[in-house]
Enzyme design. Sequence first.
Site, PDB file in Angstrom:
ATOM      1  CE  LYS A 168       1.271 -11.121  17.772  1.00  0.00           C
ATOM      2  NZ  LYS A 168       1.326 -12.139  16.703  1.00  0.00           N
TER       3      LYS A 168
ATOM      4  N   GLY B 221       8.300  -8.822  16.556  1.00  0.00           N
ATOM      5  CA  GLY B 221       8.161  -8.857  18.010  1.00  0.00           C
ATOM      6  C   GLY B 221       8.225  -7.512  18.720  1.00  0.00           C
TER       7      GLY B 221
ATOM      8  CG  HIS C 256       8.671 -19.210  14.102  1.00  0.00           C
ATOM      9  ND1 HIS C 256       9.658 -18.267  14.016  1.00  0.00           N
ATOM     10  CD2 HIS C 256       7.915 -19.054  13.010  1.00  0.00           C
ATOM     11  CE1 HIS C 256       9.503 -17.568  12.904  1.00  0.00           C
ATOM     12  NE2 HIS C 256       8.459 -18.034  12.274  1.00  0.00           N
TER      13      HIS C 256
ATOM     14  NE  ARG D  68      13.867 -11.458   5.772  1.00  0.00           N
ATOM     15  CZ  ARG D  68      13.064 -11.326   6.813  1.00  0.00           C
ATOM     16  NH1 ARG D  68      12.170 -10.362   6.843  1.00  0.00           N
ATOM     17  NH2 ARG D  68      13.150 -12.151   7.837  1.00  0.00           N
TER      18      ARG D  68
HETATM   19  C1  MV4 Z   1       2.468 -14.497  18.907  1.00  0.00           C
HETATM   20  C2  MV4 Z   1       2.889 -15.350  19.948  1.00  0.00           C
HETATM   21  C3  MV4 Z   1       1.907 -15.977  20.696  1.00  0.00           C
HETATM   22  N1  MV4 Z   1       0.607 -15.729  20.447  1.00  0.00           N
HETATM   23  N2  MV4 Z   1       1.159 -14.303  18.699  1.00  0.00           N
HETATM   24  C4  MV4 Z   1       6.778 -12.813  17.811  1.00  0.00           C
HETATM   25  C5  MV4 Z   1       7.272 -12.113  16.601  1.00  0.00           C
HETATM   26  C6  MV4 Z   1       6.107 -11.908  15.719  1.00  0.00           C
HETATM   27  N3  MV4 Z   1       6.431 -12.385  14.404  1.00  0.00           N
HETATM   28  C7  MV4 Z   1       4.986 -12.670  16.323  1.00  0.00           C
HETATM   29  N4  MV4 Z   1       5.459 -13.237  17.549  1.00  0.00           N
HETATM   30  C8  MV4 Z   1       4.668 -13.977  18.349  1.00  0.00           C
HETATM   31  N5  MV4 Z   1       3.341 -13.848  18.137  1.00  0.00           N
HETATM   32  C9  MV4 Z   1       0.268 -14.896  19.460  1.00  0.00           C
HETATM   33  N6  MV4 Z   1      -1.014 -14.655  19.254  1.00  0.00           N
HETATM   34  C10 MV4 Z   1       4.242 -15.530  20.156  1.00  0.00           C
HETATM   35  C11 MV4 Z   1       5.145 -14.823  19.363  1.00  0.00           C
HETATM   36  C12 MV4 Z   1       6.511 -15.065  19.668  1.00  0.00           C
HETATM   37  C13 MV4 Z   1       7.355 -15.702  18.768  1.00  0.00           C
HETATM   38  C14 MV4 Z   1       6.930 -16.119  17.529  1.00  0.00           C
HETATM   39  C15 MV4 Z   1       7.774 -16.752  16.655  1.00  0.00           C
HETATM   40  C16 MV4 Z   1       9.089 -16.982  17.033  1.00  0.00           C
HETATM   41  C17 MV4 Z   1       9.536 -16.584  18.243  1.00  0.00           C
HETATM   42  C18 MV4 Z   1       8.686 -15.943  19.132  1.00  0.00           C
HETATM   43  C19 MV4 Z   1       9.165 -15.540  20.364  1.00  0.00           C
HETATM   44  C20 MV4 Z   1       8.346 -14.913  21.239  1.00  0.00           C
HETATM   45  C21 MV4 Z   1       7.020 -14.661  20.881  1.00  0.00           C
END
Ligand code: MV4
Length: 504
Positions: free
Chosen positions: A157, A164, A207, A291
């Site tokens: 990340k 994302g 989420h 926000r």
């Molecule tokens: C993650 C994850 C799986 N494992 N972190 C996507 C956006 C950012 N806010 C963080 N995200 C993610 N982090 C770990 N360690 C999967 C995502 C993710 C995701 C998270 C929330 C809503 C939609 C998503 C779609 C794809 C991946």
Amino acid sequence: MRRVLVANRGEIALRIIRGCHEEGIEAVAVYSDVDRLSTPVRAADASAAIGGAAPAESYLDIQKLLDAAKQTGADSVHPGYGFLSERADFAKAVTAAGLTFIGPPASAIAAMGDKTAARKRMREVGVPVVPGTVEAIRTVELATKSATTIGYPILLKAAAGGGGRGMRVVRSAAEMEGAFRAAQGEATKAFGDGRIYLERLLERPRHVEIQVLADQHGRTINLGERECSIQRRHQKLIEEAPSPAVTAAIRRQMGEAAVRAAQAVGYVSAGTVEFLLMPNGDFFFLEMNTRLQVEHPVTELIYGVDLVRMQLKIAQGHHISLPERALAPRGWAMECRITCEDPFADFMPAGGRVSAMRVPEGPGVRWDGWIEPGSEVPLHYDSLLGKLVVWAESRDRAIKRMRRALDDLVIVGVPTSREFHQRVMTEPAFCAGDIDIEYWERVGRGLMARAPDPGLLEDAAIAAALLEEERHGGRRPPEGRPGEPPAGDPASSWLREARREGLR
Ligand code: MV4
């Protein structure tokens, strides 16, 4: 606070203008060239032109917004969401200009904007974070070494990231070098900061996010969770509150964690703490959105709280006066984002003129939109036309109500995502609450592979009838034999009328 400059456009600008008016506060709209005649501009008490259609020339230009505030005599600024809403330098510039920023302090925005710094702070205050590195990792060698400790699969990340962008999955040491360089390159391009950190990849989480409210006097409360797993490429499509996966115990733990997160950065105003929730009930902090969010209405409906009003009150120094008993959810709320995209063409964004429309009404239905018949939808901005939000006593009833409301929604002249939502609302896994962040890939995409419903032909008839109605200056009673009840299809009276007029 007497006059608020709304530094945004579209549905959220209108939502904030309405909130101001209910508080007896004037609202100033700003507009780019293509938004000059838009609904929020006409709803506001004053308005100011801020430049060209490109966001960089208008809604992202801090100086133009400050000039507009000065010009129109505004004493405060509401940033809405997107655009400048999470830019610490904007909050700082607004305050330095002697205006009230209706949002968190610049320092809280900055603290949550740096994702590794935020992770570190969360760990310090006991908020669970995904296993991974606390610091950014500078080399492929060090990344590979850390990955062995954390365990594969790994997610790379961007430290400056969020939403994302700059993320890369690494399933084995062999994949590290390519993924690391790709993530670095993308992060540098997107954020001007190539720092990368590692997390364990969590598979098929939900989420779930917590709404928090904090006043200037040290009181921070949480207003429960929103389930936001139904998304496509990081664009949320459907949100609901509560989450079908959250028990009272998880709600309490997650709510307390979110309040700790907000307090750890000196948060004030409305904010959202994002978590990933695993099937066993474990949850992990992802990031904090500093926000108001698009999906804030679902929380408003189950908690009976007006979040924009709370933001206005908090910015004026009021205490949060909600009694403890007000902090319990009631019933179920669901939101479908109606976008100007073609769900049959991979959600291709579109623009154009809304030639006619009819918005659903009736029990438990709320439409937060910005379009009217005649509105021009520009391609320069996000494609949200409005949010269809329903409330009912239970999730089942909310789904039924949403189906009815979607049936009643007519937007003519531009494509919309309505048909996607109609299909989801009868899809068994969704109806059972069996959803996670991979729903689109696993189920949603397949729903759109089926050809458009023949009912869409009926929409053409409805469109014709609506246009005809406009030309005749009003709706006429539907045709039908006296004494005969109207058919069950909500479109039927329109259809009959359209057929009678030989339009189909
Ligand atoms: C993650 C994850 C799986 N494992 N972190 C996507 C956006 C950012 N806010 C963080 N995200 C993610 N982090 C770990 N360690 C999967 C995502 C993710 C995701 C998270 C929330 C809503 C939609 C998503 C779609 C794809 C991946």
